[in-house]
Write a protein that holds these residues in place. Structure first.
Motif, PDB file in Angstrom:
ATOM      1  N   PRO A  56      -5.143 -22.970  17.048  1.00  0.00           N
ATOM      2  CA  PRO A  56      -4.688 -21.605  16.770  1.00  0.00           C
ATOM      3  C   PRO A  56      -5.520 -20.938  15.675  1.00  0.00           C
ATOM      4  O   PRO A  56      -6.295 -21.596  14.964  1.00  0.00           O
ATOM      5  N   LYS A  57      -5.299 -19.650  15.529  1.00  0.00           N
ATOM      6  CA  LYS A  57      -5.951 -18.909  14.451  1.00  0.00           C
ATOM      7  C   LYS A  57      -5.335 -19.288  13.105  1.00  0.00           C
ATOM      8  O   LYS A  57      -4.273 -19.884  13.031  1.00  0.00           O
ATOM      9  N   LEU A  58      -6.032 -18.891  12.026  1.00  0.00           N
ATOM     10  CA  LEU A  58      -5.609 -19.274  10.676  1.00  0.00           C
ATOM     11  C   LEU A  58      -4.177 -18.852  10.390  1.00  0.00           C
ATOM     12  O   LEU A  58      -3.401 -19.611   9.776  1.00  0.00           O
ATOM     13  N   ARG A 387       0.825 -18.375   1.387  1.00  0.00           N
ATOM     14  CA  ARG A 387       0.507 -18.213   2.799  1.00  0.00           C
ATOM     15  C   ARG A 387       0.186 -16.762   3.123  1.00  0.00           C
ATOM     16  O   ARG A 387      -0.770 -16.458   3.836  1.00  0.00           O
ATOM     17  N   ILE A 388       0.988 -15.837   2.604  1.00  0.00           N
ATOM     18  CA  ILE A 388       0.743 -14.409   2.862  1.00  0.00           C
ATOM     19  C   ILE A 388      -0.622 -14.003   2.321  1.00  0.00           C
ATOM     20  O   ILE A 388      -1.400 -13.311   2.991  1.00  0.00           O
ATOM     21  N   VAL A 389      -0.926 -14.436   1.110  1.00  0.00           N
ATOM     22  CA  VAL A 389      -2.205 -14.073   0.489  1.00  0.00           C
ATOM     23  C   VAL A 389      -3.375 -14.600   1.321  1.00  0.00           C
ATOM     24  O   VAL A 389      -4.347 -13.879   1.590  1.00  0.00           O
ATOM     25  N   LEU A 390      -3.291 -15.847   1.745  1.00  0.00           N
ATOM     26  CA  LEU A 390      -4.391 -16.430   2.523  1.00  0.00           C
ATOM     27  C   LEU A 390      -4.543 -15.754   3.882  1.00  0.00           C
ATOM     28  O   LEU A 390      -5.660 -15.549   4.360  1.00  0.00           O
ATOM     29  N   GLU A 391      -3.436 -15.412   4.498  1.00  0.00           N
ATOM     30  CA  GLU A 391      -3.510 -14.713   5.790  1.00  0.00           C
ATOM     31  C   GLU A 391      -4.193 -13.357   5.625  1.00  0.00           C
ATOM     32  O   GLU A 391      -5.076 -12.989   6.415  1.00  0.00           O
ATOM     33  N   GLU A 392      -3.772 -12.600   4.620  1.00  0.00           N
ATOM     34  CA  GLU A 392      -4.317 -11.249   4.460  1.00  0.00           C
ATOM     35  C   GLU A 392      -5.744 -11.262   3.930  1.00  0.00           C
ATOM     36  O   GLU A 392      -6.464 -10.271   4.066  1.00  0.00           O
ATOM     37  N   GLU A 394      -7.909 -12.813   5.326  1.00  0.00           N
ATOM     38  CA  GLU A 394      -8.670 -12.837   6.580  1.00  0.00           C
ATOM     39  C   GLU A 394      -8.482 -11.552   7.368  1.00  0.00           C
ATOM     40  O   GLU A 394      -8.880 -11.467   8.535  1.00  0.00           O
ATOM     41  N   SER A 395      -7.868 -10.539   6.771  1.00  0.00           N
ATOM     42  CA  SER A 395      -7.558  -9.295   7.481  1.00  0.00           C
ATOM     43  C   SER A 395      -8.831  -8.570   7.941  1.00  0.00           C
ATOM     44  O   SER A 395      -9.900  -8.700   7.344  1.00  0.00           O
ATOM     45  N   LYS A 396      -8.687  -7.799   9.005  1.00  0.00           N
ATOM     46  CA  LYS A 396      -9.801  -6.959   9.463  1.00  0.00           C
ATOM     47  C   LYS A 396     -10.019  -5.765   8.550  1.00  0.00           C
ATOM     48  O   LYS A 396     -11.085  -5.157   8.569  1.00  0.00           O
ATOM     49  N   SER A 397      -8.998  -5.422   7.745  1.00  0.00           N
ATOM     50  CA  SER A 397      -9.119  -4.297   6.814  1.00  0.00           C
ATOM     51  C   SER A 397      -9.818  -4.768   5.540  1.00  0.00           C
ATOM     52  O   SER A 397      -9.334  -5.668   4.852  1.00  0.00           O
ATOM     53  N   ARG A 403      -7.652  -6.682  -1.787  1.00  0.00           N
ATOM     54  CA  ARG A 403      -6.407  -6.831  -2.554  1.00  0.00           C
ATOM     55  C   ARG A 403      -5.892  -8.268  -2.467  1.00  0.00           C
ATOM     56  O   ARG A 403      -5.436  -8.839  -3.468  1.00  0.00           O
ATOM     57  N   ALA A 404      -5.990  -8.854  -1.280  1.00  0.00           N
ATOM     58  CA  ALA A 404      -5.531 -10.233  -1.122  1.00  0.00           C
ATOM     59  C   ALA A 404      -6.407 -11.194  -1.917  1.00  0.00           C
ATOM     60  O   ALA A 404      -5.910 -12.142  -2.544  1.00  0.00           O
ATOM     61  N   SER A 405      -7.704 -10.946  -1.926  1.00  0.00           N
ATOM     62  CA  SER A 405      -8.618 -11.816  -2.664  1.00  0.00           C
ATOM     63  C   SER A 405      -8.374 -11.727  -4.167  1.00  0.00           C
ATOM     64  O   SER A 405      -8.433 -12.737  -4.880  1.00  0.00           O
ATOM     65  N   GLU A 406      -8.105 -10.521  -4.648  1.00  0.00           N
ATOM     66  CA  GLU A 406      -7.805 -10.360  -6.075  1.00  0.00           C
ATOM     67  C   GLU A 406      -6.552 -11.140  -6.454  1.00  0.00           C
ATOM     68  O   GLU A 406      -6.493 -11.777  -7.516  1.00  0.00           O
ATOM     69  N   LEU A 407      -5.548 -11.110  -5.576  1.00  0.00           N
ATOM     70  CA  LEU A 407      -4.319 -11.848  -5.850  1.00  0.00           C
ATOM     71  C   LEU A 407      -4.563 -13.352  -5.734  1.00  0.00           C
ATOM     72  O   LEU A 407      -3.993 -14.143  -6.500  1.00  0.00           O
TER      73      LEU A 407
END
Length: 416
Positions: A56-58, A387-392, A394-397, A403-407
């Motif tokens: 599956p995907k990440l 989990r939320i931070v790691l998922e985002e 990888e976002s396409k945005s 923002r996720a990387s900063e967190l």
């Protein structure tokens, strides 16, 4: 190897599906149970495990890691260690000292133990500090070694039955404080030693409140161990409720509150099972108990109060995967201030889970930032937040990835 030789099943590295099957089986979970918890079918899980479906995907891998309480994603993927430890945070610098205090056996000492009243006053200050400090693990980690040693000594030196029961009640509560520190750190055996010693001390104390608190924490420890332990969580929880409920007509606020907290925990476990009606029924019962408490009352261990019921409603909705309902409950709860900084941070994390379920990832990240502002040491050790931070990340945005990387940097997820 000749063509007639028995093939070596370990000649090639385990693939994702094989690893998934091993980890799922170890947790005592069926394919249907795992599939239901990640929004898939049992046949989908079988397809992944047998190799009929690809890896599956990440986003899905992280959901599976959450359900199976995988400490390192490499256990699932077989790749290099990512040092994520979703549900087991990095060892706190004070963990070794707390562990040594728990493991000590003070049988020979000339030092006189403090009185139970003195220890209770120190405990009250420790709980207050935990609720008010953003670095609450550091604060209670510095206090616990001496508290544990003194409480153990007080039990040993008690000269009468009443003195010994009073000392055991204090020791049980010290172990409760220790369990908050030890939870989600890389020493599961220590967590269980603390939980079990707390239960024994509470039983020896014969004090309803101490028994309720120890059972509340044991229930959480069982439930956090995964679906295979939900029945054990219910047994501790419901047996303790059966013991406490006859006492309620004349109960103190603290005993009423721990009974309400245990009632909610029964609903929490039901929500984890996907039992919608049962989960909300227990929440309603807990809310009725909260309404009987004074307006400003706030239980020092569980945070049970009128103010917390909105946060509990968000948790139930999130565990039932009801994204829209969790957002609605979050909006209703947001007008109430939760006094405890770590409990407020935990509520923000639950809200973030709800926003992500509802397809609002940007709001989820903003809410996680609020959790970090309230109590950095809460979010650092919370697997759902990570989990939320790691998922985002990888976002396409690109803006969301930033923002996720900063967190992620704030949480130490990118540390080697």
């Amino acid at each position: 190897m000749s063509e007639n030789a028995t093939p070596d099943p370990y000649a090639n590295p385990l693939v994702f599906g094989q690893r998934l099957q091993i980890l799922r089986t170890r947790k005592g979970m069926t394919r249907d149970q795992l599939g239901g918890l990640v929004g898939k079918s049992g046949s989908w899980v079988k397809g992944v495990e047998t190799g009929r479906l690809g890896t599956p995907k990440l986003e899905m891998i992280l959901q599976i890691a959450e359900v199976l309480r995988v400490r390192d994603l490499a256990d699932l993927t077989g790749g290099p260690s990512m040092q994520v430890h979703l549900f087991s945070g990095p060892g706190h610098p004070r963990l070794a000292a707390v562990r040594a205090a728990v493991d000590a056996f003070p049988v020979a000492t000339q030092r006189e133990a403090p009185s139970a009243a003195h220890l209770q006053a120190r405990l009250a200050r420790a709980w207050s500090a935990r609720h008010s400090a953003p670095n609450h693990r550091e604060v209670i980690g510095s206090l616990l070694p001496n508290l544990i040693g003194d409480a153990q000594l007080a039990v040993r030196q008690a000269e009468s039955g009443p003195q010994r029961r009073a000392a055991q009640a204090v020791l049980a509560e010290v172990y409760s404080l220790a369990q908050f520190f030890v939870a989600y750190q890389p020493d599961a055996a220590l967590l269980w030693r603390v939980a079990e010693r707390g239960l024994v001390a509470a039983q020896e104390s014969e004090h309803p409140h101490a028994i309720g608190v120890a059972a509340w924490l044991a229930t959480q420890a069982h439930r956090d161990a995964g679906p295979g332990h939900f029945d054990a969580a219910d047994t501790v929880n419901l047996d303790t409720l059966a013991y406490l409920e006859p006492l309620l007509p004349d109960a103190s606020d603290d005993v009423l509150a721990i009974t309400g907290a245990l009632t909610f925990e029964a609903g929490y476990t039901a929500a984890r099972r996907g039992e919608t009606g049962t989960a909300w029924r227990y929440w309603d019962q807990a809310r009725a108990m909260a309404e009987r408490l004074p307006e400003t009352y706030y239980h020092p261990v569980t945070s049970f109060s009128k103010a917390i019921m909105g946060a509990h409603a968000v948790t139930v909705a999130v565990e039932l995967h009801q994204g829209g309902e969790s957002v609605r409950q979050a909006a209703a709860a947001d007008a109430v201030t939760i006094p405890s900084r770590p409990r407020r941070a935990r509520h923000r994390i639950e809200e973030a889970r709800g926003y992500q379920l509802d397809g609002q990832p940007d709001v989820a990240l903003a809410t996680l930032n609020q959790a970090h502002e309230a109590a950095p040491e809460t979010i650092k050790y919370n697997g759902y937040a990570k989990r939320i931070v790691l998922e985002e990340a990888e976002s396409k945005s690109s803006a969301r990835r930033r923002r996720a990387s900063e967190l992620a940097v704030k949480l130490g997820l990118l540390a080697a």
